[in-house]
Design a protein around this motif. Structure first.
Motif, PDB file in Angstrom:
ATOM      1  N   VAL A 130       0.847  -1.199   0.000  1.00  0.00           N
ATOM      2  CA  VAL A 130       0.000   0.000   0.000  1.00  0.00           C
ATOM      3  C   VAL A 130       0.879   1.244   0.000  1.00  0.00           C
ATOM      4  CG1 VAL A 130      -1.611   1.356   1.405  1.00  0.00           C
ATOM      5  CG2 VAL A 130      -1.957  -1.106   1.116  1.00  0.00           C
ATOM      6  N   THR A 131       0.545   2.196  -0.861  1.00  0.00           N
ATOM      7  CA  THR A 131       1.301   3.445  -0.940  1.00  0.00           C
ATOM      8  C   THR A 131       0.396   4.638  -0.635  1.00  0.00           C
ATOM      9  OG1 THR A 131       0.872   3.601  -3.322  1.00  0.00           O
ATOM     10  CG2 THR A 131       2.928   2.541  -2.639  1.00  0.00           C
ATOM     11  N   GLU A 132       1.014   5.745  -0.297  1.00  0.00           N
ATOM     12  CA  GLU A 132       0.277   6.966   0.042  1.00  0.00           C
ATOM     13  C   GLU A 132      -0.429   7.502  -1.195  1.00  0.00           C
ATOM     14  OE1 GLU A 132      -1.067  10.536   1.867  1.00  0.00           O
ATOM     15  OE2 GLU A 132       0.031  10.442  -0.037  1.00  0.00           O
ATOM     16  N   MET A 133      -1.706   7.864  -1.067  1.00  0.00           N
ATOM     17  CA  MET A 133      -2.518   8.162  -2.238  1.00  0.00           C
ATOM     18  C   MET A 133      -2.139   9.470  -2.924  1.00  0.00           C
ATOM     19  SD  MET A 133      -6.123   9.010  -0.269  1.00  0.00           S
ATOM     20  CE  MET A 133      -7.026   9.412  -1.770  1.00  0.00           C
ATOM     21  N   PHE A 134      -1.431  10.361  -2.239  1.00  0.00           N
ATOM     22  CA  PHE A 134      -1.049  11.631  -2.856  1.00  0.00           C
ATOM     23  C   PHE A 134       0.424  11.643  -3.274  1.00  0.00           C
ATOM     24  CE2 PHE A 134      -4.550  12.733   0.104  1.00  0.00           C
ATOM     25  CZ  PHE A 134      -5.477  13.143  -0.846  1.00  0.00           C
ATOM     26  N   SER A 135       1.303  11.130  -2.409  1.00  0.00           N
ATOM     27  CA  SER A 135       2.737  11.217  -2.695  1.00  0.00           C
ATOM     28  C   SER A 135       3.318   9.948  -3.294  1.00  0.00           C
ATOM     29  CB  SER A 135       3.500  11.545  -1.403  1.00  0.00           C
ATOM     30  OG  SER A 135       3.453  10.433  -0.499  1.00  0.00           O
ATOM     31  N   GLY A 136       2.619   8.798  -3.124  1.00  0.00           N
ATOM     32  CA  GLY A 136       3.162   7.528  -3.598  1.00  0.00           C
ATOM     33  C   GLY A 136       4.193   6.917  -2.670  1.00  0.00           C
ATOM     34  N   ALA A 137       4.366   7.484  -1.474  1.00  0.00           N
ATOM     35  CA  ALA A 137       5.359   6.986  -0.523  1.00  0.00           C
ATOM     36  C   ALA A 137       4.987   5.588  -0.040  1.00  0.00           C
ATOM     37  CB  ALA A 137       5.466   7.943   0.664  1.00  0.00           C
ATOM     38  N   PRO A 138       5.969   4.761   0.315  1.00  0.00           N
ATOM     39  CA  PRO A 138       5.675   3.408   0.809  1.00  0.00           C
ATOM     40  C   PRO A 138       5.049   3.453   2.198  1.00  0.00           C
ATOM     41  CG  PRO A 138       8.018   3.874   0.980  1.00  0.00           C
ATOM     42  CD  PRO A 138       7.426   5.027   0.229  1.00  0.00           C
ATOM     43  N   PHE A 139       4.428   2.362   2.584  1.00  0.00           N
ATOM     44  CA  PHE A 139       3.764   2.283   3.887  1.00  0.00           C
ATOM     45  C   PHE A 139       4.805   2.428   4.995  1.00  0.00           C
ATOM     46  CE2 PHE A 139       1.286   0.488   7.349  1.00  0.00           C
ATOM     47  CZ  PHE A 139       0.000   0.961   7.057  1.00  0.00           C
ATOM     48  N   PRO A 140       4.509   3.199   6.049  1.00  0.00           N
ATOM     49  CA  PRO A 140       5.501   3.441   7.109  1.00  0.00           C
ATOM     50  C   PRO A 140       5.917   2.153   7.816  1.00  0.00           C
ATOM     51  CG  PRO A 140       3.612   4.944   7.301  1.00  0.00           C
ATOM     52  CD  PRO A 140       3.238   3.922   6.281  1.00  0.00           C
ATOM     53  N   ALA A 141       7.119   2.168   8.338  1.00  0.00           N
ATOM     54  CA  ALA A 141       7.627   1.003   9.060  1.00  0.00           C
ATOM     55  C   ALA A 141       6.890   0.791  10.366  1.00  0.00           C
ATOM     56  CB  ALA A 141       9.127   1.175   9.330  1.00  0.00           C
ATOM     57  N   LYS A 142       6.410   1.867  10.968  1.00  0.00           N
ATOM     58  CA  LYS A 142       5.662   1.765  12.217  1.00  0.00           C
ATOM     59  C   LYS A 142       4.599   2.845  12.241  1.00  0.00           C
ATOM     60  CE  LYS A 142       6.243   1.508  17.249  1.00  0.00           C
ATOM     61  NZ  LYS A 142       7.208   1.581  18.394  1.00  0.00           N
ATOM     62  N   THR A 143       3.374   2.509  12.595  1.00  0.00           N
ATOM     63  CA  THR A 143       2.283   3.483  12.620  1.00  0.00           C
ATOM     64  C   THR A 143       1.786   3.691  14.050  1.00  0.00           C
ATOM     65  OG1 THR A 143       0.680   1.720  12.181  1.00  0.00           O
ATOM     66  CG2 THR A 143       1.493   2.980  10.279  1.00  0.00           C
ATOM     67  N   ALA A 144       1.243   4.915  14.283  1.00  0.00           N
ATOM     68  CA  ALA A 144       0.643   5.233  15.576  1.00  0.00           C
ATOM     69  C   ALA A 144      -0.855   4.970  15.565  1.00  0.00           C
ATOM     70  CB  ALA A 144       0.909   6.698  15.927  1.00  0.00           C
ATOM     71  N   SER A 145      -1.495   5.179  14.421  1.00  0.00           N
ATOM     72  CA  SER A 145      -2.935   4.943  14.290  1.00  0.00           C
ATOM     73  C   SER A 145      -3.258   4.693  12.830  1.00  0.00           C
ATOM     74  CB  SER A 145      -3.738   6.137  14.812  1.00  0.00           C
ATOM     75  OG  SER A 145      -3.497   7.297  14.021  1.00  0.00           O
ATOM     76  N   ILE A 146      -4.329   3.918  12.584  1.00  0.00           N
ATOM     77  CA  ILE A 146      -4.844   3.676  11.228  1.00  0.00           C
ATOM     78  C   ILE A 146      -6.363   3.650  11.346  1.00  0.00           C
ATOM     79  CG2 ILE A 146      -4.789   2.235   9.164  1.00  0.00           C
ATOM     80  CD1 ILE A 146      -2.301   0.867  10.252  1.00  0.00           C
ATOM     81  N   ASN A 147      -7.023   4.626  10.752  1.00  0.00           N
ATOM     82  CA  ASN A 147      -8.474   4.724  10.895  1.00  0.00           C
ATOM     83  C   ASN A 147      -9.144   5.045   9.569  1.00  0.00           C
ATOM     84  OD1 ASN A 147      -7.237   5.698  13.681  1.00  0.00           O
ATOM     85  ND2 ASN A 147      -9.286   4.866  14.090  1.00  0.00           N
ATOM     86  N   ALA A 148     -10.183   4.277   9.253  1.00  0.00           N
ATOM     87  CA  ALA A 148     -11.003   4.535   8.072  1.00  0.00           C
ATOM     88  C   ALA A 148     -12.046   5.599   8.402  1.00  0.00           C
ATOM     89  CB  ALA A 148     -11.688   3.255   7.620  1.00  0.00           C
ATOM     90  N   TYR A 149     -12.361   6.419   7.417  1.00  0.00           N
ATOM     91  CA  TYR A 149     -13.424   7.412   7.570  1.00  0.00           C
ATOM     92  C   TYR A 149     -14.759   6.733   7.254  1.00  0.00           C
ATOM     93  CZ  TYR A 149     -10.038  11.283   7.665  1.00  0.00           C
ATOM     94  OH  TYR A 149      -9.031  12.151   8.004  1.00  0.00           O
ATOM     95  N   LEU A 150     -15.501   6.387   8.293  1.00  0.00           N
ATOM     96  CA  LEU A 150     -16.779   5.717   8.103  1.00  0.00           C
ATOM     97  C   LEU A 150     -17.872   6.716   7.765  1.00  0.00           C
ATOM     98  CD1 LEU A 150     -16.757   3.150  11.053  1.00  0.00           C
ATOM     99  CD2 LEU A 150     -15.808   2.909   8.741  1.00  0.00           C
ATOM    100  N   GLY A 151     -19.004   6.165   7.298  1.00  0.00           N
ATOM    101  CA  GLY A 151     -20.138   6.988   6.930  1.00  0.00           C
ATOM    102  C   GLY A 151     -21.167   7.081   8.042  1.00  0.00           C
ATOM    103  N   ALA A 152     -22.411   7.406   7.647  1.00  0.00           N
ATOM    104  CA  ALA A 152     -23.462   7.745   8.608  1.00  0.00           C
ATOM    105  C   ALA A 152     -24.405   6.600   8.945  1.00  0.00           C
ATOM    106  CB  ALA A 152     -24.274   8.921   8.064  1.00  0.00           C
ATOM    107  N   PHE A 153     -24.384   5.514   8.197  1.00  0.00           N
ATOM    108  CA  PHE A 153     -25.373   4.463   8.439  1.00  0.00           C
ATOM    109  C   PHE A 153     -25.132   3.721   9.746  1.00  0.00           C
ATOM    110  CE2 PHE A 153     -26.402   5.410   4.082  1.00  0.00           C
ATOM    111  CZ  PHE A 153     -27.778   5.223   4.046  1.00  0.00           C
ATOM    112  N   GLY A 154     -23.901   3.685  10.236  1.00  0.00           N
ATOM    113  CA  GLY A 154     -23.642   3.117  11.548  1.00  0.00           C
ATOM    114  C   GLY A 154     -24.274   3.958  12.648  1.00  0.00           C
ATOM    115  N   VAL A 155     -24.182   5.282  12.504  1.00  0.00           N
ATOM    116  CA  VAL A 155     -24.825   6.183  13.458  1.00  0.00           C
ATOM    117  C   VAL A 155     -26.338   5.950  13.452  1.00  0.00           C
ATOM    118  CG1 VAL A 155     -25.317   8.597  14.008  1.00  0.00           C
ATOM    119  CG2 VAL A 155     -23.006   7.920  13.302  1.00  0.00           C
ATOM    120  N   ALA A 156     -26.911   5.856  12.258  1.00  0.00           N
ATOM    121  CA  ALA A 156     -28.357   5.631  12.147  1.00  0.00           C
ATOM    122  C   ALA A 156     -28.758   4.313  12.794  1.00  0.00           C
ATOM    123  CB  ALA A 156     -28.769   5.651  10.674  1.00  0.00           C
ATOM    124  N   ALA A 157     -27.954   3.264  12.612  1.00  0.00           N
ATOM    125  CA  ALA A 157     -28.269   1.959  13.208  1.00  0.00           C
ATOM    126  C   ALA A 157     -28.238   2.030  14.728  1.00  0.00           C
ATOM    127  CB  ALA A 157     -27.280   0.907  12.698  1.00  0.00           C
TER     128      ALA A 157
END
Length: 608
Positions: A130-157
């Motif tokens: 996986v590469t960075e969508m704007f710069s094309g950089a490789p995936f970091p060796a260590k991450t602090a957080s990884i979060n998807a931007y979810l939508g609204a249907f979970g809130v509605a449920a």
């Protein structure tokens, strides 16, 4: 089904005033209180908090300053609450809420939306290349957080399951408003126009007082109200239409202008604003004043969403340190520049002698000398400036050496150098943003309500994006032959700027439809890039925004890395709209004559 649902937003960021929720709960007449706490910077801070203390990682102010003091009134008025205060630890936020409710003797049901946290899949993403969508950089060796931007249907449920309070982790900001509308009106995943309209309501509300005249271009019209700004609400209907207002007897102003400035905030292509639940076409949005501090919003259109969630990861990339000091007197800016260069040279020599290597990045800004405009310090007549020196290095020890070498400048360098009362600067970790896309089918969204776990179905999305309008629908008008004179852009337009990572956006709205043509001629993408040549390292895109008589500009690689990775004094581009306001725009000379469209502009300039 109710005819109208009133949703009020009481927080636009973590640290916003608790006056907002109190105001809306006590005098807003709201059905829902929503609070938006998260930004990319906030997620990195919360991740660091959780790493140190596993029971933290959420917006603690939401519990201590909002819900605990207001819980009884919220329960009595049957107001439901939706927030993304969960950050990187929404279940800990839920537990803290339940403890607070027990303490004040209130029984409110709390549900949590999960699925955004993908931190346990870092190795999978790295192995997949996986590469960075704007710069094309490789995936970091260590991450602090990884979060998807979810939508609204979970809130509605969660609301469908009877929750009084819904806590999410990372979701798109507008989802905290769209979720209640889906729940109340029964909107389906294919109700694209309504989802786009509800998302627009969320986008307008999500930054709190920014929609009620906060940080508006015409600041004099609202400055006397700054001490008591109203927070916004939207009266929403089942067909997607809505009106924006604020509680009576509160400060600020709600007009088409103030709402337009919020509509353009942090948006890219207005005809293709991509959200998890819908692709929004806001290019034809119309704003109409329908009473004092009341604006009707219409014209949003929707198309199917894409098949992907956007994911934001954060990772550590060394350390940074920033110091500021004041210099006063003749040639203040030029002296400040020399002081900054000397501090850098001296500290770099010392860290080199310590075997720590050179700085990875340095930054000198002379605040008060129009650095934001690209003016050279030697050309500045300022007699009082603030010198900001920033550095970045892989080693914290190297930056401790830099910090120690700040104070010696007070006796070894420029006379009048002062302003050290704040103490020696401390190195801070650099946290960078890494964005990529993930197929929605690879993310499981769930609601935890009591002992129940409810899986939330996700609409698959379109295989490919279809633009809402043909590109180039509004062409730049040809130049005119009549005599012209230049005026600053502020005479013709209002504007608002924001950020998405290392990309700045500036939305520009003409004050009158007749002003669109001269603005279009003067503010080409190339001209705007030239105006910001001292900041922009990538291309500039211009998008026409016909519904608002305006344009939106995206300035790529314009923020020095953005967020807390940047050494800039303005790492989020908050000042860039104001810098653009001084760009000269040729207009017909007759417009400045007595009785002309811009009669009085010369006087306005003389009053600056």
């Amino acid at each position: 089904m109710r005819d109208i649902v009133r949703i009020g937003c009481g927080a636009g960021f973590w640290g916003d005033s608790p006056e907002g929720p109190r105001q809306l709960v006590r005098s807003g007449g709201i059905d829902y209180l929503v609070l938006d706490y998260l930004a990319e910077i906030t997620m990195s801070i919360l991740a660091r908090m959780k790493a140190k203390t596993p029971t933290l990682g959420y917006a603690t102010d939401f519990v201590s300053l909002v819900m605990k003091p207001l819980a009884r009134e919220i329960a009595e008025k049957r107001i439901r609450v939706v927030t993304n205060a969960g950050g990187v630890n929404p279940e800990a936020c839920r537990d803290a809420l339940l403890a607070a409710f027990a303490e004040v003797g209130v029984d409110l049901k709390v549900a949590v939306v999960t699925g955004d946290d993908l931190s346990d899949r870092a190795e999978q993403f790295r192995a997949a290349g996986v590469t960075e969508m704007f710069s094309g950089a490789p995936f970091p060796a260590k991450t602090a957080s990884i979060n998807a931007y979810l939508g609204a249907f979970g809130v509605a449920a969660a609301l469908d399951a009877g929750a009084d309070v819904v806590v999410t982790g990372r979701c798109v900001d507008s989802a905290v408003v769209l979720g209640p509308l889906i729940h109340e009106f029964g909107w389906t995943p294919s109700d694209y126009d309504r989802l786009a309209a509800g998302s627009l309501a969320g986008h307008i509300l999500e930054c709190g007082a920014q929609a009620t005249g906060g940080i508006t271009t015409d600041w004099r019209e609202v400055a006397d109200d700054w001490a008591d700004m109203g927070f916004p609400f939207a009266d929403c209907r089942p067909d997607g239409s809505f009106e924006v207002g604020k509680p009576d007897a509160t400060g600020g102003r709600i007009t088409p202008q103030t709402i337009a400035e919020q509509v353009v905030y942090e948006v890219g292509d207005p005809a293709a604003y991509l959200l998890p639940d819908v692709t929004c076409d806001w290019s034809g949005v119309r704003l109409e004043s329908v009473g004092p501090d009341r604006v009707r919003v219409s014209g949003a259109r929707g198309l199917p969403p894409t098949q992907s969630y956007k994911v934001s990861a954060t990772y550590a990339d060394g350390w940074r340190c920033t110091a500021t000091m004041m210099i006063v007197g003749r040639d203040a800016a030029a002296r400040a520049e020399k002081v900054g260069a000397a501090i850098l040279a001296r500290s770099e020599r010392l860290i080199g002698a310590a075997g720590l290597g050179a700085f990875a990045e340095t930054s000198i800004e002379i605040l008060g000398s129009e650095t934001s405009y690209g003016v050279a310090p030697a050309a500045s007549p300022a007699r009082e400036v603030i010198l900001k020196v920033g550095v970045r290095h892989a080693s914290r020890d190297a930056l401790q050496i830099f910090a120690r070498e700040i104070y010696p400048a007070a006796t070894a360098m420029a006379q009048s150098l002062t302003g050290f009362a704040g103490g020696r600067p401390e190195p801070q970790p650099v946290v960078r943003l890494f964005s990529f896309l993930i197929d929605k089918r690879d993310v499981t969204v769930s609601v935890k309500s009591g002992d129940a776990v409810i899986e939330v179905a996700t609409a698959p999305g379109a295989e490919r994006f279809l633009p809402a309008i043909a590109p180039g629908a509004v062409a730049t008008p040809p130049s005119q032959d009549e005599p012209t004179i230049t005026v600053p852009l502020v005479a013709l337009a209002t504007a608002r700027s924001g950020d998405k990572g290392d990309i700045a956006n500036i939305g520009v709205m003409a004050r009158h439809p007749d002003f669109v043509a001269p603005i279009a001629r003067a503010l080409t993408a190339e001209a705007v890039r030239g105006w910001f040549a001292h900041h922009v390292r990538g291309p500039v895109e211009r998008f026409d925004w016909p519904g608002l008589d305006g344009f939106n500009f995206l300035l790529h690689r314009a923020l020095g890395g953005g967020g807390i990775a940047s050494l800039r004094y303005d790492p989020q581009g908050k000042a860039m709209a104001q810098v653009l306001m001084d760009m000269p725009v040729p207009v017909p000379a007759a417009w400045l004559e007595p009785g002309g469209r811009l009669d009085g502009v010369a006087a306005m300039e003389n009053d600056r």
